[in-house]
Design a protein around this motif. Structure first.
Motif, short mmCIF file in Angstrom:
data_model
loop_
_atom_site.label_atom_id
_atom_site.label_comp_id
_atom_site.label_asym_id
_atom_site.label_seq_id
_atom_site.Cartn_x
_atom_site.Cartn_y
_atom_site.Cartn_z
N LYS A 295 42.56 56.48 25.81
CA LYS A 295 43.19 56.08 24.67
C LYS A 295 43.56 54.66 24.32
CE LYS A 295 43.65 60.66 23.55
NZ LYS A 295 42.99 61.26 22.32
N GLY A 296 43.20 53.89 25.19
CA GLY A 296 43.32 52.33 25.08
C GLY A 296 44.69 51.98 24.97
N ARG A 297 45.37 52.69 25.76
CA ARG A 297 46.98 52.38 25.92
C ARG A 297 47.40 51.61 27.29
NH1 ARG A 297 49.86 57.87 24.33
NH2 ARG A 297 51.81 56.20 24.87
N LEU A 298 46.19 51.29 28.12
CA LEU A 298 46.22 50.74 29.46
C LEU A 298 45.54 49.59 29.59
CD1 LEU A 298 48.28 51.20 31.95
CD2 LEU A 298 46.38 52.10 33.11
N GLN A 299 45.90 48.54 28.61
CA GLN A 299 44.76 47.59 28.47
C GLN A 299 44.99 46.39 29.36
OE1 GLN A 299 44.66 46.64 24.30
NE2 GLN A 299 43.32 48.30 23.73
N ARG A 300 46.25 45.99 29.82
CA ARG A 300 46.39 45.02 30.51
C ARG A 300 46.71 45.63 32.25
NH1 ARG A 300 51.62 41.95 28.06
NH2 ARG A 300 51.16 40.72 30.06
N LEU A 301 46.09 44.81 33.13
CA LEU A 301 46.68 45.10 34.42
C LEU A 301 47.43 44.07 35.08
CD1 LEU A 301 42.88 46.45 35.26
CD2 LEU A 301 44.97 47.60 34.73
N GLN A 302 47.99 44.53 36.16
CA GLN A 302 48.65 43.45 37.17
C GLN A 302 48.29 43.56 38.53
OE1 GLN A 302 52.88 43.62 36.49
NE2 GLN A 302 53.44 43.35 38.56
N LEU A 303 47.98 42.39 38.96
CA LEU A 303 47.49 42.50 40.47
C LEU A 303 48.70 41.72 41.18
CD1 LEU A 303 45.23 42.77 42.63
CD2 LEU A 303 44.36 40.67 42.02
N ARG B 121 40.79 38.60 43.29
CA ARG B 121 40.43 38.72 41.91
C ARG B 121 39.77 40.33 41.98
NH1 ARG B 121 35.16 38.41 41.31
NH2 ARG B 121 33.91 36.99 42.75
N VAL B 122 39.93 41.07 40.67
CA VAL B 122 39.32 42.13 40.47
C VAL B 122 37.78 41.96 40.10
CG1 VAL B 122 39.20 44.24 38.90
CG2 VAL B 122 41.32 43.33 39.61
N ALA B 123 36.72 42.60 40.97
CA ALA B 123 35.31 42.46 40.75
C ALA B 123 34.89 43.51 39.91
CB ALA B 123 34.76 42.28 42.17
N ARG B 124 35.34 45.00 40.05
CA ARG B 124 34.89 46.04 39.28
C ARG B 124 35.94 47.08 39.14
NH1 ARG B 124 33.83 51.24 40.04
NH2 ARG B 124 34.52 50.77 42.14
N PRO C 166 37.02 50.92 38.22
CA PRO C 166 36.45 52.27 38.03
C PRO C 166 36.47 52.75 36.64
CG PRO C 166 38.63 52.40 38.80
CD PRO C 166 38.38 51.06 38.55
N PRO C 167 35.70 53.78 36.48
CA PRO C 167 35.68 54.87 34.90
C PRO C 167 37.11 55.22 35.03
CG PRO C 167 33.58 55.18 36.45
CD PRO C 167 34.47 54.42 37.17
N PRO C 168 37.60 55.42 33.78
CA PRO C 168 36.93 55.49 32.49
C PRO C 168 36.98 53.94 31.83
CG PRO C 168 38.98 56.48 32.47
CD PRO C 168 38.78 56.23 33.74
N PHE C 169 37.42 52.81 32.85
CA PHE C 169 37.62 51.53 32.44
C PHE C 169 36.05 51.29 31.77
CE2 PHE C 169 41.37 51.43 34.99
CZ PHE C 169 42.15 50.72 34.14
N GLY C 170 35.81 50.42 30.63
CA GLY C 170 34.75 49.91 30.08
C GLY C 170 34.25 48.65 30.69
N PRO D 27 39.45 41.86 30.73
CA PRO D 27 40.04 40.41 30.89
C PRO D 27 40.04 40.34 32.43
CG PRO D 27 41.51 41.71 29.44
CD PRO D 27 40.60 42.80 30.07
N ALA D 28 39.88 39.21 32.84
CA ALA D 28 39.89 38.84 34.39
C ALA D 28 41.49 38.92 34.91
CB ALA D 28 39.50 37.18 34.43
N VAL D 29 41.56 39.52 36.14
CA VAL D 29 42.61 39.88 36.69
C VAL D 29 42.81 39.18 38.12
CG1 VAL D 29 44.48 41.60 37.30
CG2 VAL D 29 42.87 42.02 35.38
N GLN D 30 43.63 38.57 38.46
CA GLN D 30 43.61 37.61 39.61
C GLN D 30 44.77 37.34 40.21
OE1 GLN D 30 40.89 34.31 39.13
NE2 GLN D 30 42.37 33.01 37.99
N ALA D 31 45.14 36.87 41.64
CA ALA D 31 46.58 36.57 41.89
C ALA D 31 46.16 35.77 43.31
CB ALA D 31 47.31 37.95 42.27
N THR D 32 47.20 35.32 43.78
CA THR D 32 47.25 34.65 45.13
C THR D 32 48.12 35.09 45.86
OG1 THR D 32 46.44 32.46 43.97
CG2 THR D 32 47.17 32.23 46.15
N ALA D 33 47.54 35.39 47.20
CA ALA D 33 48.70 35.92 48.12
C ALA D 33 48.68 34.97 49.15
CB ALA D 33 47.88 37.00 49.10
N SER D 34 50.11 34.52 49.72
CA SER D 34 50.58 33.87 50.57
C SER D 34 50.61 34.23 51.97
CB SER D 34 52.00 33.01 50.20
OG SER D 34 51.56 32.58 48.92
#
Length: 367
Positions: free
Chosen positions: A25-33, A130-133, A135-139, A143-150
């Motif tokens: 439904k396009g209501r989960l467009q932003r992701l958080q890593l 960083r997120v490389a891929r 899964p469906p149903p993401f098209g 946007p690039a999603v990345q973070a830094t682990a310490s």
């Protein structure tokens, strides 16, 4: 058969169904890593994190109302986990490693770097994830999603490590009273919670040991769920507690990974098993490093630490148990203190951290 396992499985299925529905439904467009603080050695490092839908958390302050804190807490627990996503972690030596998120959105990597350069910050190494891929149903075109682990790597000059509980050890939770515990957890935030008097100063003393250098690593092992990671991490920074890996627990229903002693059942058994498993891993990772253990009399810390002494003889320098002022709980600690005295390990039931600091100084743990 554990009848709770089907309940947990059904809960996971409904979570995944709702997540896929929101994506379509396009209501989960932003992701958080989320990349959690972790630990390792020059030859073996451990990285853990989680991929979620952005929870929309806003910065919090000490003046926030209980209602606003409650709404933020609901967002933390009403998370949308992203399962089956491929992530790439890059080590400081330039090597890249692929990992896939599990059903709860978690990822775990145990890596063996070729060579570690000098840490970017004292004791800490950055691991880019960083997120490389997705899964469906993401098209495509997300946007690039990345973070830094310490990752904490103790120096050879470390005298000992410290493993500490959080609830009722560092700050008050009232874990012995379910309703008071829920109220404190749900209606507070990192700014409105306060540490016990003297705990931050005592922990900084332990971090510096006898040399005065902040070489001694800290590890925080708690049965709090990973959903609270951001709040606990911010709390530690605000009150200048020694930074260290936060080793929390997945907030799901299941069976303990380690068999607890007789008489420990239900949630206490899960608490016991989680903490013992994490402490075992830490002591196994650093076989030449002795440790100081800090906990409280409110739950199972004394019995957990007794089992740690049994499993790892000669590794524990001292144990400090904060008295939560519940007489029935203090009575349970007394026999364990006497038992460990025979084993040559001092366990103290302390009313405050001034008493713990005085004992640590007398033992030569701190300057």
């Amino acid at each position: 058969m554990n009848l709770l396992n089907p309940v947990s499985a059904f809960n996971e299925w409904t979570d995944h169904f709702l997540t896929r529905y929101l994506v379509r439904k396009g209501r989960l467009q932003r992701l958080q890593l989320d990349a959690y603080r972790s630990y390792g050695t020059a030859s073996r490092i451990y990285v853990k994190g989680r991929l979620l839908g952005d929870r929309g958390l806003q910065p919090q302050t000490a003046t926030d109302s209980g209602w606003r804190n409650f709404r933020s807490m609901v967002r933390r627990f009403n998370s949308r986990e992203i399962a089956g996503a491929d992530l790439v972690a890059e080590l400081p030596d330039g090597s890249q490693h692929l990992v896939t998120t599990d059903d709860e959105g978690y990822f775990t990597l145990i890596l063996k770097p070729q060579a570690l350069p000098a840490p970017a910050a004292y004791l800490w190494y950055p691991i880019s994830v960083r997120v490389a891929r997705l899964p469906p149903p993401f098209g495509p075109g997300q946007p690039a999603v990345q973070a830094t682990a310490s990752v904490l790597v103790p120096p050879p000059s470390a005298e000992f490590g410290v493993i500490s509980d959080l609830d009722d050890t560092v700050f008050e939770t009232r874990a012995t009273n379910l309703f008071k515990m829920l109220a404190r957890t749900l209606l507070s935030n990192a700014h409105s919670r306060q540490p016990f008097e003297g705990v931050a100063a005592f922990y900084r003393q332990l971090q510096r040991g006898r040399t005065g250098q902040p070489d001694n690593p800290f590890f925080y092992v708690s049965s709090s769920p990973w959903n609270l990671y951001d709040m606990l991490d911010e709390f530690m920074g605000l009150h200048e507690l020694p930074p260290g890996p936060l080793l929390l627990r997945d907030f799901t229903i299941g069976t303990p990974r380690t068999t607890p002693p007789p008489g420990i059942t239900g949630s206490a058994a899960i608490h016991f098993a989680h903490k013992l498993h994490e402490i075992d891993d830490i002591l196994t990772t650093y076989p030449m490093l002795p440790f100081v253990l800090c906990g409280d009399s409110g739950q199972e810390d004394a019995r957990i630490y007794r089992e740690v002494v049994r499993r790892h003889p000669g590794r524990i320098r001292a144990i400090y148990i904060r008295d939560v002022q519940v007489p029935a709980r203090a009575l349970l600690v007394g026999p364990i203190i006497e038992e460990l005295k025979v084993a040559g390990v001092p366990m103290l039931l302390v009313p405050d951290y001034a008493a713990a600091a005085a004992h640590a100084a007398a033992m030569g743990l701190v300057a």
